[in-house]
Write an enzyme that holds these catalytic residues in place. Structure first.
Site, mmCIF file in Angstrom:
data_model
loop_
_atom_site.group_PDB
_atom_site.id
_atom_site.type_symbol
_atom_site.label_atom_id
_atom_site.label_comp_id
_atom_site.label_asym_id
_atom_site.label_seq_id
_atom_site.Cartn_x
_atom_site.Cartn_y
_atom_site.Cartn_z
ATOM 1 N N HIS A 176 0.783 -1.011 -0.311
ATOM 2 C CA HIS A 176 0.093 0.033 0.030
ATOM 3 C C HIS A 176 1.021 1.297 -0.136
ATOM 4 O O HIS A 176 0.798 2.082 0.628
ATOM 5 C CB HIS A 176 -0.831 -0.037 1.248
ATOM 6 C CG HIS A 176 -2.045 -1.101 0.923
ATOM 7 N ND1 HIS A 176 -3.321 -0.786 0.483
ATOM 8 C CD2 HIS A 176 -2.104 -2.322 1.137
ATOM 9 C CE1 HIS A 176 -3.996 -1.677 0.692
ATOM 10 N NE2 HIS A 176 -3.313 -2.724 0.920
ATOM 11 N N TYR A 220 3.467 -5.239 9.751
ATOM 12 C CA TYR A 220 3.381 -3.627 9.401
ATOM 13 C C TYR A 220 4.631 -3.009 10.314
ATOM 14 O O TYR A 220 4.927 -1.805 10.136
ATOM 15 C CB TYR A 220 1.924 -3.311 10.195
ATOM 16 C CG TYR A 220 0.771 -3.720 9.230
ATOM 17 C CD1 TYR A 220 0.779 -4.799 8.096
ATOM 18 C CD2 TYR A 220 -0.484 -2.694 9.276
ATOM 19 C CE1 TYR A 220 -0.218 -5.016 7.500
ATOM 20 C CE2 TYR A 220 -1.442 -3.321 8.303
ATOM 21 C CZ TYR A 220 -1.481 -4.288 7.384
ATOM 22 O OH TYR A 220 -2.508 -4.570 6.875
HETATM 23 C C1 HEM Z 1 -0.748 -11.744 5.827
HETATM 24 C C2 HEM Z 1 -1.514 -10.645 5.477
HETATM 25 C C3 HEM Z 1 -0.942 -9.193 5.181
HETATM 26 C C4 HEM Z 1 0.239 -8.802 5.201
HETATM 27 C C5 HEM Z 1 1.458 -9.621 5.231
HETATM 28 C C6 HEM Z 1 0.009 -7.169 4.735
HETATM 29 C C7 HEM Z 1 1.009 -6.422 4.731
HETATM 30 C C8 HEM Z 1 1.107 -5.350 4.687
HETATM 31 C C9 HEM Z 1 2.236 -4.144 4.967
HETATM 32 C C10 HEM Z 1 3.554 -4.412 5.100
HETATM 33 C C11 HEM Z 1 1.732 -2.940 4.989
HETATM 34 C C12 HEM Z 1 2.380 -1.608 5.040
HETATM 35 C C13 HEM Z 1 2.508 -1.187 6.704
HETATM 36 C C14 HEM Z 1 3.251 0.118 6.806
HETATM 37 O O1 HEM Z 1 4.246 0.470 6.691
HETATM 38 O O2 HEM Z 1 2.710 1.076 7.662
HETATM 39 C C15 HEM Z 1 0.159 -2.973 4.736
HETATM 40 C C16 HEM Z 1 -0.511 -1.923 4.502
HETATM 41 C C17 HEM Z 1 -2.108 -1.875 4.428
HETATM 42 N N1 HEM Z 1 -2.614 -3.253 4.318
HETATM 43 FE FE1 HEM Z 1 -1.974 -5.169 4.550
HETATM 44 N N2 HEM Z 1 -1.178 -6.963 4.805
HETATM 45 C C18 HEM Z 1 -2.008 -8.094 4.949
HETATM 46 C C19 HEM Z 1 -3.153 -8.218 5.134
HETATM 47 C C20 HEM Z 1 -4.079 -7.179 4.806
HETATM 48 C C21 HEM Z 1 -5.491 -7.188 5.024
HETATM 49 C C22 HEM Z 1 -6.406 -8.481 5.247
HETATM 50 C C23 HEM Z 1 -6.285 -5.853 4.851
HETATM 51 C C24 HEM Z 1 -7.511 -5.349 4.766
HETATM 52 C C25 HEM Z 1 -8.573 -5.998 5.196
HETATM 53 C C26 HEM Z 1 -4.855 -5.117 4.507
HETATM 54 C C27 HEM Z 1 -4.753 -3.711 4.369
HETATM 55 C C28 HEM Z 1 -3.752 -3.053 4.301
HETATM 56 C C29 HEM Z 1 -4.123 -1.382 4.182
HETATM 57 C C30 HEM Z 1 -5.211 -0.695 3.879
HETATM 58 C C31 HEM Z 1 -2.876 -1.015 4.095
HETATM 59 C C32 HEM Z 1 -2.417 0.680 4.156
HETATM 60 C C33 HEM Z 1 -2.522 1.071 5.542
HETATM 61 C C34 HEM Z 1 -1.748 2.461 5.554
HETATM 62 O O3 HEM Z 1 -2.145 3.540 4.773
HETATM 63 O O4 HEM Z 1 -0.687 2.504 6.192
HETATM 64 N N3 HEM Z 1 -3.814 -5.839 4.647
HETATM 65 N N4 HEM Z 1 -0.217 -4.488 4.777
#
Ligand code: HEM
Length: 341
Positions: free
Chosen positions: A53, A317
């Site tokens: 993201h 995260y």
């Molecule tokens: C094992 C599953 C998942 C992994 C490994 C993963 C990994 C990540 C990582 C590395 C980030 C960046 C975090 C940061 O630097 O602040 C991120 C952001 C995000 N993820 Fe996931 N994610 C997963 C599942 C999900 C699920 C299930 C959802 C939604 C239902 C989701 C929604 C988001 C959103 C909206 C962001 C952006 C948040 C922001 O604006 O900082 N992710 N994810």
């Protein structure tokens, strides 16, 4: 004696926790670094940006609770009244300058309430169900969807093998196809997908999934180019506030926690209030750029389910946050001041 055993048990628990932390384990085989490496091998290394993201824009506003959510949860945010909100709209993937497409999953991260014990953080997407139901599945899906350098598209054989090994993803993909994306961010429904427990003031635990349901249509932009979804969002937000209703979907005790499985459509829905977003900013020090929308930052009154994706998300995260906040960052793709009017 019992106290002594308790103390030893507590010590062991803390000690094992420390060992697990030092070894960086998420599950039996997975490390948070494995996820970071996988994101970077697919999207390249972009210092200072989120590893997933990566493309996004910061927003602020407030949540007006109507008090109806207090039936399920004692969290302060559900008492009647207003809480401040810091948020971020994003597109999935680790490329911070990726061209906007309607196929890319849209994200909304929210931190509702003042920082501290009462704040509720959630990161949601515009899908009806999640494509995988385990951290292992997430990692395998990332690998299978890696573009082949010769075609620029995922290797169809790798994807077919992944889907054969993960029938839950094949089934979830069918559900996702039945809910094609809306035209823009402003008319997207953003859902938790993971299941949580809401705990009432009297201690009753209820499984809940939530969605922020839009109250407006999305206005298209006249602009062309790589940022059409974000440009449209910024233009619409500059013209006036955007609003979403918070729907709390009340699960039965035996409803699945597995996020690839939808809950029956007849579940009771409580409309707990209205999210109002009224400012938009380029990612910058002090705004949502610096927030980790960790889904396990929860106030008293909301508890995680045992969905293993939640603890994996929290760990990865944090690793992404630690990496990006220690690096210099080039300017974000979306420069709000350059989007008229
Ligand atoms: C094992 C599953 C998942 C992994 C490994 C993963 C990994 C990540 C990582 C590395 C980030 C960046 C975090 C940061 O630097 O602040 C991120 C952001 C995000 N993820 Fe996931 N994610 C997963 C599942 C999900 C699920 C299930 C959802 C939604 C239902 C989701 C929604 C988001 C959103 C909206 C962001 C952006 C948040 C922001 O604006 O900082 N992710 N994810």
């Amino acid at each position: 004696m019992l106290l002594g055993i308790g103390a030893v048990g507590a010590f062991l628990a803390v000690d094992l926790g420390a060992v697990a932390y030092a070894n960086d384990w998420i599950g039996t085989r997975l490390t948070r670094q494995a996820f970071i490496d996988r994101f970077q091998s697919i999207s390249g290394v972009h210092p200072g940006f989120r590893r997933n993201h990566a493309k996004g824009v910061a927003v602020t506003g407030h949540f007006d609770s109507n008090g109806d959510g207090a039936e399920l949860s004692g969290a302060a945010v559900f008492a009647e009244g207003t809480s401040p909100v810091v948020g971020r709209f994003s597109l999935s993937g680790g490329n911070p300058v990726v061209a906007d497409t309607s196929a890319a999953t849209r994200g909304l991260g929210l931190a509702i309430g003042f920082p501290g014990l009462h704040q509720w953080r959630t990161a949601m997407v515009n899908l009806p169900v999640f494509p995988v139901n385990s951290p292992e599945g997430f990692l395998a899906q990332l690998l299978a969807s890696k573009p082949d350098p010769s075609t620029g598209k995922p290797d169809p054989v790798a994807m077919a093998n992944f889907l054969a090994a993960h029938p839950e993803t094949a089934a979830a993909t069918k559900v996702i196809k039945q809910h094609p994306p809306t035209p823009g961010f402003a008319d997207s429904t953003f859902s938790s997908l993971n299941t949580f427990y809401f705990v009432s003031g009297s201690g009753v635990r209820t499984p809940v999934r939530w969605s922020f349901v839009p109250r407006q249509t999305a206005l298209p932009t006249a602009k062309q180019g790589d940022d059409i979804l974000f440009d449209a969002l910024v233009e619409q937000l500059k013209a006036g506030p955007l609003r979403w209703d918070l729907h709390l979907v009340v699960g039965n005790p035996d409803d699945p926690v597995d996020p690839t499985l939808p809950w029956p459509a007849d579940r009771r829905v409580i409309n707990a209030g209205e999210l109002v977003l009224d400012t938009v900013q380029t990612e910058a020090p002090g705004n949502a750029r610096d927030v980790n929308f960790d889904p396990l930052v929860l106030p008293e009154g909301i508890e995680p389910s045992d969905d293993p994706i939640l603890s994996a998300r929290s760990a990865v995260y944090a690793a992404s946050y630690r990496a990006r906040t220690g690096e210099p960052k080039s300017p974000s793709a979306i420069q709000v001041d350059e989007v008229a009017p």
